[in-house]
Design a protein around this motif. Structure first.
Motif, PDB file in Angstrom:
ATOM      1  N   GLN A   1     -21.178 -34.929 -28.360  1.00  0.00           N
ATOM      2  CA  GLN A   1     -22.340 -34.835 -27.471  1.00  0.00           C
ATOM      3  C   GLN A   1     -22.035 -35.495 -26.124  1.00  0.00           C
ATOM      4  OE1 GLN A   1     -26.013 -33.866 -28.450  1.00  0.00           O
ATOM      5  NE2 GLN A   1     -25.813 -33.632 -26.253  1.00  0.00           N
TER       6      GLN A   1
ATOM      7  N   ASP B   1     -21.955 -33.343 -22.661  1.00  0.00           N
ATOM      8  CA  ASP B   1     -22.859 -33.690 -21.566  1.00  0.00           C
ATOM      9  C   ASP B   1     -22.079 -34.078 -20.319  1.00  0.00           C
ATOM     10  OD1 ASP B   1     -25.415 -33.217 -22.469  1.00  0.00           O
ATOM     11  OD2 ASP B   1     -25.458 -35.064 -23.637  1.00  0.00           O
TER      12      ASP B   1
ATOM     13  N   GLU C   1     -38.770 -25.994 -13.547  1.00  0.00           N
ATOM     14  CA  GLU C   1     -38.532 -25.580 -14.930  1.00  0.00           C
ATOM     15  C   GLU C   1     -37.842 -24.221 -14.955  1.00  0.00           C
ATOM     16  OE1 GLU C   1     -38.928 -27.055 -17.997  1.00  0.00           O
ATOM     17  OE2 GLU C   1     -39.222 -28.834 -16.773  1.00  0.00           O
TER      18      GLU C   1
ATOM     19  N   SER D   1     -33.147 -25.679 -25.087  1.00  0.00           N
ATOM     20  CA  SER D   1     -31.950 -26.363 -25.577  1.00  0.00           C
ATOM     21  C   SER D   1     -31.543 -25.763 -26.905  1.00  0.00           C
ATOM     22  CB  SER D   1     -32.240 -27.845 -25.763  1.00  0.00           C
ATOM     23  OG  SER D   1     -32.503 -28.433 -24.528  1.00  0.00           O
TER      24      SER D   1
ATOM     25  N   VAL E   1     -27.054 -31.289 -29.307  1.00  0.00           N
ATOM     26  CA  VAL E   1     -28.000 -30.458 -28.578  1.00  0.00           C
ATOM     27  C   VAL E   1     -27.445 -30.169 -27.194  1.00  0.00           C
ATOM     28  CG1 VAL E   1     -30.325 -30.323 -27.651  1.00  0.00           C
ATOM     29  CG2 VAL E   1     -29.936 -31.438 -29.835  1.00  0.00           C
TER      30      VAL E   1
ATOM     31  N   ALA F   1     -28.330 -28.169 -23.606  1.00  0.00           N
ATOM     32  CA  ALA F   1     -29.315 -27.438 -22.814  1.00  0.00           C
ATOM     33  C   ALA F   1     -28.648 -26.201 -22.219  1.00  0.00           C
ATOM     34  CB  ALA F   1     -29.876 -28.340 -21.723  1.00  0.00           C
TER      35      ALA F   1
ATOM     36  N   TRP G   1     -31.805 -31.801 -13.814  1.00  0.00           N
ATOM     37  CA  TRP G   1     -32.136 -33.210 -13.661  1.00  0.00           C
ATOM     38  C   TRP G   1     -33.355 -33.331 -12.765  1.00  0.00           C
ATOM     39  CZ3 TRP G   1     -26.995 -31.475 -13.619  1.00  0.00           C
ATOM     40  CH2 TRP G   1     -26.246 -31.865 -14.733  1.00  0.00           C
ATOM     41  N   VAL G   2     -33.328 -34.196 -11.793  1.00  0.00           N
ATOM     42  CA  VAL G   2     -34.483 -34.329 -10.894  1.00  0.00           C
ATOM     43  C   VAL G   2     -33.979 -34.287  -9.449  1.00  0.00           C
ATOM     44  CG1 VAL G   2     -35.865 -35.718 -12.470  1.00  0.00           C
ATOM     45  CG2 VAL G   2     -34.289 -36.851 -10.924  1.00  0.00           C
TER      46      VAL G   2
ATOM     47  N   ASN H   1     -19.758 -40.489 -18.355  1.00  0.00           N
ATOM     48  CA  ASN H   1     -20.652 -40.503 -19.498  1.00  0.00           C
ATOM     49  C   ASN H   1     -20.161 -41.459 -20.593  1.00  0.00           C
ATOM     50  OD1 ASN H   1     -23.131 -39.350 -19.757  1.00  0.00           O
ATOM     51  ND2 ASN H   1     -22.451 -37.740 -21.141  1.00  0.00           N
TER      52      ASN H   1
ATOM     53  N   PHE I   1     -21.932 -44.785 -22.044  1.00  0.00           N
ATOM     54  CA  PHE I   1     -22.181 -44.955 -23.469  1.00  0.00           C
ATOM     55  C   PHE I   1     -21.631 -46.282 -23.965  1.00  0.00           C
ATOM     56  CE2 PHE I   1     -21.722 -44.483 -27.974  1.00  0.00           C
ATOM     57  CZ  PHE I   1     -22.772 -43.668 -28.354  1.00  0.00           C
TER      58      PHE I   1
ATOM     59  N   ASP J   1     -28.782 -39.148 -14.015  1.00  0.00           N
ATOM     60  CA  ASP J   1     -28.526 -38.584 -15.327  1.00  0.00           C
ATOM     61  C   ASP J   1     -28.568 -39.712 -16.353  1.00  0.00           C
ATOM     62  OD1 ASP J   1     -27.801 -36.881 -17.356  1.00  0.00           O
ATOM     63  OD2 ASP J   1     -25.655 -37.087 -16.987  1.00  0.00           O
TER      64      ASP J   1
ATOM     65  N   SER K   1     -28.021 -39.173 -19.717  1.00  0.00           N
ATOM     66  CA  SER K   1     -27.597 -38.638 -21.009  1.00  0.00           C
ATOM     67  C   SER K   1     -26.747 -39.623 -21.809  1.00  0.00           C
ATOM     68  CB  SER K   1     -26.887 -37.301 -20.840  1.00  0.00           C
ATOM     69  OG  SER K   1     -25.826 -37.424 -19.961  1.00  0.00           O
TER      70      SER K   1
ATOM     71  N   ALA L   1     -27.731 -40.495 -25.558  1.00  0.00           N
ATOM     72  CA  ALA L   1     -26.814 -40.207 -26.662  1.00  0.00           C
ATOM     73  C   ALA L   1     -26.750 -41.418 -27.586  1.00  0.00           C
ATOM     74  CB  ALA L   1     -25.426 -39.872 -26.122  1.00  0.00           C
TER      75      ALA L   1
ATOM     76  N   ALA M   1     -39.553 -39.292 -14.753  1.00  0.00           N
ATOM     77  CA  ALA M   1     -39.279 -37.854 -14.780  1.00  0.00           C
ATOM     78  C   ALA M   1     -37.978 -37.574 -15.533  1.00  0.00           C
ATOM     79  CB  ALA M   1     -39.187 -37.322 -13.351  1.00  0.00           C
ATOM     80  N   LEU M   2     -36.973 -38.401 -15.272  1.00  0.00           N
ATOM     81  CA  LEU M   2     -35.673 -38.185 -15.922  1.00  0.00           C
ATOM     82  C   LEU M   2     -35.775 -38.312 -17.430  1.00  0.00           C
ATOM     83  CD1 LEU M   2     -32.728 -39.982 -14.110  1.00  0.00           C
ATOM     84  CD2 LEU M   2     -32.816 -37.626 -14.873  1.00  0.00           C
TER      85      LEU M   2
ATOM     86  N   ARG N   1     -37.757 -35.459 -19.120  1.00  0.00           N
ATOM     87  CA  ARG N   1     -37.007 -34.211 -19.108  1.00  0.00           C
ATOM     88  C   ARG N   1     -35.823 -34.251 -20.068  1.00  0.00           C
ATOM     89  NH1 ARG N   1     -35.312 -30.616 -14.030  1.00  0.00           N
ATOM     90  NH2 ARG N   1     -36.528 -29.094 -15.117  1.00  0.00           N
ATOM     91  N   GLN N   2     -35.060 -35.352 -20.043  1.00  0.00           N
ATOM     92  CA  GLN N   2     -33.823 -35.374 -20.823  1.00  0.00           C
ATOM     93  C   GLN N   2     -34.058 -35.640 -22.302  1.00  0.00           C
ATOM     94  OE1 GLN N   2     -31.019 -37.721 -18.160  1.00  0.00           O
ATOM     95  NE2 GLN N   2     -30.027 -35.750 -18.371  1.00  0.00           N
TER      96      GLN N   2
ATOM     97  N   ALA O   1     -36.475 -34.377 -23.934  1.00  0.00           N
ATOM     98  CA  ALA O   1     -36.795 -33.047 -24.457  1.00  0.00           C
ATOM     99  C   ALA O   1     -35.547 -32.163 -24.506  1.00  0.00           C
ATOM    100  CB  ALA O   1     -37.873 -32.403 -23.607  1.00  0.00           C
ATOM    101  N   ALA O   2     -34.756 -32.208 -23.427  1.00  0.00           N
ATOM    102  CA  ALA O   2     -33.585 -31.329 -23.365  1.00  0.00           C
ATOM    103  C   ALA O   2     -32.562 -31.697 -24.439  1.00  0.00           C
ATOM    104  CB  ALA O   2     -32.950 -31.400 -21.986  1.00  0.00           C
ATOM    105  N   MET O   3     -32.444 -32.998 -24.734  1.00  0.00           N
ATOM    106  CA  MET O   3     -31.456 -33.425 -25.722  1.00  0.00           C
ATOM    107  C   MET O   3     -32.078 -33.586 -27.100  1.00  0.00           C
ATOM    108  SD  MET O   3     -29.330 -36.204 -23.436  1.00  0.00           S
ATOM    109  CE  MET O   3     -28.171 -36.641 -24.727  1.00  0.00           C
ATOM    110  N   LYS O   4     -33.377 -33.283 -27.207  1.00  0.00           N
ATOM    111  CA  LYS O   4     -34.115 -33.396 -28.475  1.00  0.00           C
ATOM    112  C   LYS O   4     -33.899 -34.762 -29.126  1.00  0.00           C
ATOM    113  CE  LYS O   4     -34.394 -28.514 -29.330  1.00  0.00           C
ATOM    114  NZ  LYS O   4     -34.044 -27.386 -30.183  1.00  0.00           N
TER     115      LYS O   4
ATOM    116  N   PHE P   1     -43.961 -31.291 -17.128  1.00  0.00           N
ATOM    117  CA  PHE P   1     -43.275 -30.974 -18.384  1.00  0.00           C
ATOM    118  C   PHE P   1     -44.198 -30.454 -19.482  1.00  0.00           C
ATOM    119  CE2 PHE P   1     -40.924 -34.441 -16.257  1.00  0.00           C
ATOM    120  CZ  PHE P   1     -39.839 -33.683 -15.874  1.00  0.00           C
TER     121      PHE P   1
ATOM    122  N   LYS Q   1     -43.931 -30.838 -23.438  1.00  0.00           N
ATOM    123  CA  LYS Q   1     -42.785 -31.716 -23.697  1.00  0.00           C
ATOM    124  C   LYS Q   1     -43.149 -33.186 -23.495  1.00  0.00           C
ATOM    125  CE  LYS Q   1     -39.391 -28.307 -22.330  1.00  0.00           C
ATOM    126  NZ  LYS Q   1     -38.619 -27.860 -21.164  1.00  0.00           N
TER     127      LYS Q   1
ATOM    128  N   TRP R   1     -38.573 -33.509 -32.888  1.00  0.00           N
ATOM    129  CA  TRP R   1     -38.578 -32.277 -32.084  1.00  0.00           C
ATOM    130  C   TRP R   1     -38.577 -31.010 -32.921  1.00  0.00           C
ATOM    131  CZ3 TRP R   1     -39.999 -32.039 -27.232  1.00  0.00           C
ATOM    132  CH2 TRP R   1     -39.969 -33.220 -26.490  1.00  0.00           C
TER     133      TRP R   1
END
Lengths: 299, 414
Positions: free
Chosen positions: A16, A20, A131, A136, A145, A147, A220-221, A261, A265, B225, B227, B231, B251-252, B255-256, B258-261, B281, B284, B411
């Motif tokens: 993942q 990503d 949107e 996803s 997951v 997207a 993203w935003v 990333n 992590f 981001d 993510s 994770a 907002a981030l 959104r994320q 939901a996108a990454m469940k 959203f 979501k 989700w």
């Protein structure tokens, strides 16, 4: 250390993080691609690079506000930003293109502040999103997951990269761009209208960034001040890949995304940026050492 | 110079002097029949949106007070007016403008700017000139550690923003027959004074309950981001995820997640309403908990606006949108001044300061009573949960309009 263990114990999470990272890296690769182009051809480091991304994002927003699918904004942002880039070339960059590098740095820096403030005035400083309507996809019962929009970004990045490569190698304009990059004076002597080449290059760069920006708005935003983070990362990618090495830019972009990333992590979000910039230093030192060795062989 | 010309000149000079005197006196008169408040707010720059909410909150209060005839101070009644400057969302400019308001415009009472950062820049100035400032938009706890005597804040300070969520989670765990000590908490707070203060408040309560912190990321302000952090959340499966990073962070994360469940039983964040997460959203955003200073459904009331709901309706009628809490707390700041003027019976800033310090009142925004450092200790934060695309107050229980849905469905079950 615990976080490293997680990566080993849960390979899906490892996957993942990689996925990503690479998908984020594809956006960075696009932006860096444009920067490398302008840098190589015009010898201008475009500080307003991130602002083009931001403008592309706002095009996607306008599409979403108008009730259209923002997916259409990707080609639209490309076209609109091409025009913006072309106009900005003739208004600003044209006057500084052959001057000292500090002058063009200053000029594009000014441009970036100008664009931020204009957008802030028009759209306000609110954080926005568009949107895409894509969902996803889950694999391995929701543990991995992905997207769809990120995959789309990746595919588009690959396509744009490919088209650009063919364009530079095959088309007349592409040849002119490469000739100008090699030696603008000689190109001019051969009858190439270098101003036209510059304008097209700058427009092309803005167009790539615009497309990337539309994808950013859906993934993203966006807000008026997001440019800087894309600027520094694309700058770093170009430095790592080396000028004139466009495939290298793609690889470095994807690699940087993944590395960032992983750093986030393992060390936590606060060390994400610190990690990649330390990595930059390491790469530069290593490259210098390698070049030094090559020099010895020549002796 | 001949005599007639001299005479004409003399007459001219005399007229100018008399006229000037007349206008000056008139100016003096004008000053006396109104109380002038000064405010530097962010009308442009990155806080422009919230800055404009602030200004509208102030304006609405002033309009209402003047409509009711003004403020009674001693035997006289005064209208209220505000001199505004735009601080361009930069602290240095804010401090300059505060100085200008006090020294050039001779303003004796200040209203706060928007954001903790700007308030931090202005407070030393008001302190230096001994000008009382009532603010409704600087929540950082650090503002109240410098011993400022002229700073008063009507809002709850940052450490209270997400405390409610932790306590709620502990309650829920007990209800389900689980020891709160077994709960795992994941936190991602932006690396800025505001969010770190929110974090400090949370950590104190996490420790009190003996919960375990499994993730503690500091999001860089320029983050685009999340993510990597999410994770980790997926891998460690915490029971509570807390995120604070102004509108962008909100907002981030929505959104994320939901996108990454990313499924967590409880997700609590700040700045839902300023990030407009429901509008952006839709479904979501369901089940997320949001900290808020105020809500229109609360049962507070005052003589100026009536109930919270009546205030909200008036605001909607005037500005064509529902009032965010930033506007409500700004209105409350002006009401606090009005109340203090009435009680002090004098326009003297020192007496006013004493009256402010003794404030104990209820407004549509909540109860207001300041401790020795100037922060409001009488008003709790409320916690919303987004249910079916609406903000529903779920805590504190006294004002809850809906029951908390806990744990939030994962989700794959939505």
């Amino acid at each position: 250390m615990d976080n490293v263990l997680i990566l080993f114990n849960q390979p899906v999470i490892f996957l993942q993080v990689v996925v990503d990272g690479i998908l984020f890296g594809s956006i960075l690769a696009l932006v860096a691609y444009g920067m490398a182009l302008v840098w190589g051809v015009m010898k201008v480091i475009n500080i307003a690079q991130g602002e083009f991304v931001m403008l592309g994002g706002y095009v996607a927003l306008k599409f979403a506000d108008a009730g259209l699918s923002p997916l259409w904004a990707v080609p639209a942002a490309t076209v609109i930003l091409f025009c913006v880039g072309w106009i900005l070339y003739w208004l600003v960059v044209h006057w500084v293109v052959d001057k000292d590098i500090f002058i063009s740095l200053l000029a594009t820096f000014g441009l970036s502040i100008f664009l931020q403030q204009i957008v802030n005035q028009i759209f306000s400083a609110d954080v926005r999103t568009a949107e895409s309507g894509l969902v996803s996809r889950s694999f391995l019962d929701d543990r991995l997951v992905v997207a769809e929009i990120k995959v789309l970004a990746f595919v588009l990045a690959a396509i744009v990269g490919g088209i650009l490569w063919v364009f530079l190698v095959r088309s007349r304009l592409g040849q002119a761009i490469r000739a100008t990059a090699q030696n603008s004076r000689a190109a001019r002597l051969m009858g190439i209208d270098t101003n036209h080449v510059y304008a097209m290059t700058f427009g092309l760069n803005a167009a790539i960034c615009g497309g990337a920006g539309a994808l950013v708005a859906m993934t993203w935003v966006i807000h008026p001040y997001l440019g800087l983070s894309y600027l520094v990362r694309s700058f770093m990618i170009v430095v790592v890949a080396g000028l004139g090495n466009l495939p290298g830019v793609i690889v470095a972009g994807l690699g940087l995304g993944a590395a960032e990333n992983f750093a986030g992590f393992v060390f936590g979000a606060e060390y994400q940026a610190a990690f990649i910039f330390s990595l930059l230093v390491v790469i530069l030192v290593w490259r210098n050492w390698r070049l030094g060795r090559q020099r010895r062989y020549l002796k | 110079m001949s005599t007639p010309i001299k005479a004409v000149l003399a007459v001219f000079v005399a007229i100018v002097v008399v006229a000037a005197g007349y206008f000056l006196l008139k100016e003096e008169e004008k000053k006396v029949d109104s109380i002038v408040l000064g405010a530097a707010v962010s009308l442009t720059g990155k806080y422009a949106t919230a800055g404009n909410h602030t200004k509208k909150g102030y304006d609405l209060a002033v309009a209402r007070i003047n409509e009711f005839g003004g403020v009674k101070v001693g035997g006289d009644t005064y209208k209220v007016k505000i001199i505004y400057y735009d601080d361009e969302s930069t602290p240095a400019r804010g401090a300059q403008l505060a100085e200008r308001l006090i020294k050039q415009d001779k303003v004796k009472y200040l209203l706060g700017p928007y954001s903790s950062g700007l308030t931090k820049a202005i407070a030393p100035v008001t302190e230096k000139y001994k000008v009382p400032m009532v603010e409704g938009n600087g929540a950082s706890t650090s503002l109240f550690k410098n011993g400022y005597k002229y700073l008063f804040a009507v809002l709850s300070t940052t450490q209270f923003y997400l405390k409610g969520a932790i306590n709620l989670a502990a309650e829920q765990a007990k209800k389900a027959g689980r020891d709160p000590k077994t709960l795992k908490v994941a936190m991602a707070f932006e690396n800025d004074p505001f969010s770190q203060d929110v974090r400090a408040g949370v950590v104190a309560d996490v420790k009190r309950h003996g919960m375990k912190i499994v993730i503690d990321d500091k999001l860089p302000p320029e983050i685009n981001d999340m993510s990597a952090t999410l994770a980790k959340v997926k891998a460690l499966k915490p029971d509570i995820l807390l995120v604070s990073g102004h509108s962008k962070g909100a907002a981030l994360v929505v959104r994320q997640v939901a996108a990454m469940k990313v499924s967590v039983p409880m997700l609590a964040i700040t700045h839902c309403d300023s990030a407009k997460v429901i509008k952006k959203f839709k479904v979501k955003a369901n089940f997320i908990l949001c900290a808020s200073q105020w809500d229109r459904s609360l049962s507070y009331r005052d003589n100026w606006f009536g109930t919270a709901e009546e205030y909200a309706q008036l605001f909607e009628k005037t500005y064509k949108y529902s009032p965010p809490y930033q506007a409500a707390e700004s209105t409350a700041a002006v009401l606090t001044f009005a109340d203090a003027f009435k009680r002090s019976g004098s326009l003297d800033p020192e007496k006013l300061r004493a009256a402010l310090a003794a404030t104990d009142m209820q407004t549509f925004y909540g109860n207001i009573r300041f401790d020795a450092t100037g922060k409001n200790i009488a008003k709790p934060m409320v916690l919303y949960q987004i249910q079916g695309g609406k903000y529903k107050v779920v805590a504190p229980l006294k004002w809850a309009t809906s029951k908390l849905i806990h744990p939030a469905p994962s989700w794959d079950k939505r």
